[in-house]
Design an enzyme around this catalytic site. Structure first.
Site, PDB file in Angstrom:
ATOM      1  N   HIS A   1       2.862  -5.290   9.861  1.00 45.62           N
ATOM      2  CA  HIS A   1       1.907  -4.240   9.504  1.00 45.62           C
ATOM      3  C   HIS A   1       1.828  -3.198  10.626  1.00 45.62           C
ATOM      4  CE1 HIS A   1      -1.545  -2.541   7.438  1.00 45.62           C
ATOM      5  NE2 HIS A   1      -2.200  -2.495   8.589  1.00 45.62           N
TER       6      HIS A   1
ATOM      7  N   ASP B   1       4.233  -8.454   6.346  1.00 40.34           N
ATOM      8  CA  ASP B   1       2.820  -8.066   6.339  1.00 40.34           C
ATOM      9  C   ASP B   1       2.114  -8.784   5.195  1.00 40.34           C
ATOM     10  OD1 ASP B   1       0.388  -6.741   6.439  1.00 40.34           O
ATOM     11  OD2 ASP B   1       1.208  -4.769   5.907  1.00 40.34           O
TER      12      ASP B   1
ATOM     13  N   SER C   1      -2.235   2.117   6.384  1.00 41.72           N
ATOM     14  CA  SER C   1      -3.169   1.002   6.287  1.00 41.72           C
ATOM     15  C   SER C   1      -4.442   1.422   5.551  1.00 41.72           C
ATOM     16  CB  SER C   1      -3.464   0.465   7.687  1.00 41.72           C
ATOM     17  OG  SER C   1      -4.181  -0.753   7.629  1.00 41.72           O
TER      18      SER C   1
END
Length: 263
Positions: free
Chosen positions: A218, A188, A93
């Site tokens: 995600h 995501d 991320s």
């Protein structure tokens, strides 16, 4: 570090996620320990400063300082306890966003010090222009509104015209970067920015492995590490670290790889 760390072992610099605003290095301890054990390398997990108290470039500066120090021929404490082999950088991320930014910055500084980059569901486009940011705006775990808030905290109004290294997708030259393993999560809102960055690197001549995992949200490797998709992604990450660093050249045993694919 494994107990029997070889003196010439590679090192992984790992950067945790959290949208540049939350999270700690400790939350990835289990993953880092597994990588250290399975690959036989040292893993340095960075506790970088977070926005909004410390907006860009504070977090980037912290991660860059660690990677640059590890890449130097002479290493100061505490890095002298690690192996002297190649350095790989990675994260998930926002951690992947910072890893990508560090790779760009080191390249621009003329330090071709990284053997590879691991980018798991990277958070890298502050302009929010990727198609999936609209088509999957309400995605689980992390959505388009979350992305907007995080970028506002990290870059402020600069997010629309991001500064160098503030948003890796803004970089116009992606050539001469270290090889990359990129994992995109199919469910995501960040999916398409990950795919676009991987394809742009490939077009610029970078060796890239891009894997899009269908129907997973995600952060899937962290929130549900027991699922087949997560096990595959983690196994591929470990294999990529081995290959990028040319450490233990015989990667995953063929039966293990076959079993992972069958799942």
């Amino acid at each position: 570090m494994p107990r029997d760390l070889a003196s010439d072992a590679p090192t992984l610099v790992w950067i945790h996620g959290g949208g540049y605003v939350v999270g700690t290095a400790g939350e990835d301890d289990a993953l880092c320990a597994r990588i250290a054990s399975d690959v036989g390398i040292g893993v340095v997990s960075v506790e970088y400063r977070l926005a909004p108290e410390y907006p860009f470039p504070h977090g980037l500066d912290d991660c860059h300082a660690v990677a640059a120090a590890l890449a130097e021929a002479y290493r100061a404490e505490p890095f002298t306890i690690l192996g002297t082999g190649p350095v790989v950088i990675g994260g998930g991320s926002a951690g992947a966003g910072l890893a990508a930014a560090v790779a760009l910055r080191l390249r621009d500084e003329g330090r071709h010090a990284l053997a590879g980059q691991i980018l798991l569901y990277p958070f890298i486009d502050s302009t929010l222009r990727a198609p999936s940011m609209k088509s999957i705006a309400d995605s689980a775990i992390f959505n388009a509104h979350d992305a907007e808030v995080c970028w506002q905290h990290y870059l402020g109004e600069q997010r629309f015209e991001p500064p160098a290294y503030g948003s890796p997708t803004a970089a116009t030259d992606l050539s001469d970067l270290p090889p990359a393993y990129v994992a995109a999560a199919g469910a995501d809102c960040l999916h398409d920015e990950a795919v676009d960055y991987a394809l742009r690197m490939r077009a610029a001549g970078v060796k890239v492995e891009l894997h899009s995992f269908a129907d997973v949200p995600h952060g899937f490797t962290g929130i549900a590490p027991w699922t087949s998709a997560s096990r595959r992604a983690i196994a591929e990450t470990i294999d990529a670290i081995r290959r990028f660093s040319r450490w233990q050249e015989i990667s995953l045993p063929k039966p293990a790889l076959a079993a992972a694919r069958e799942e």
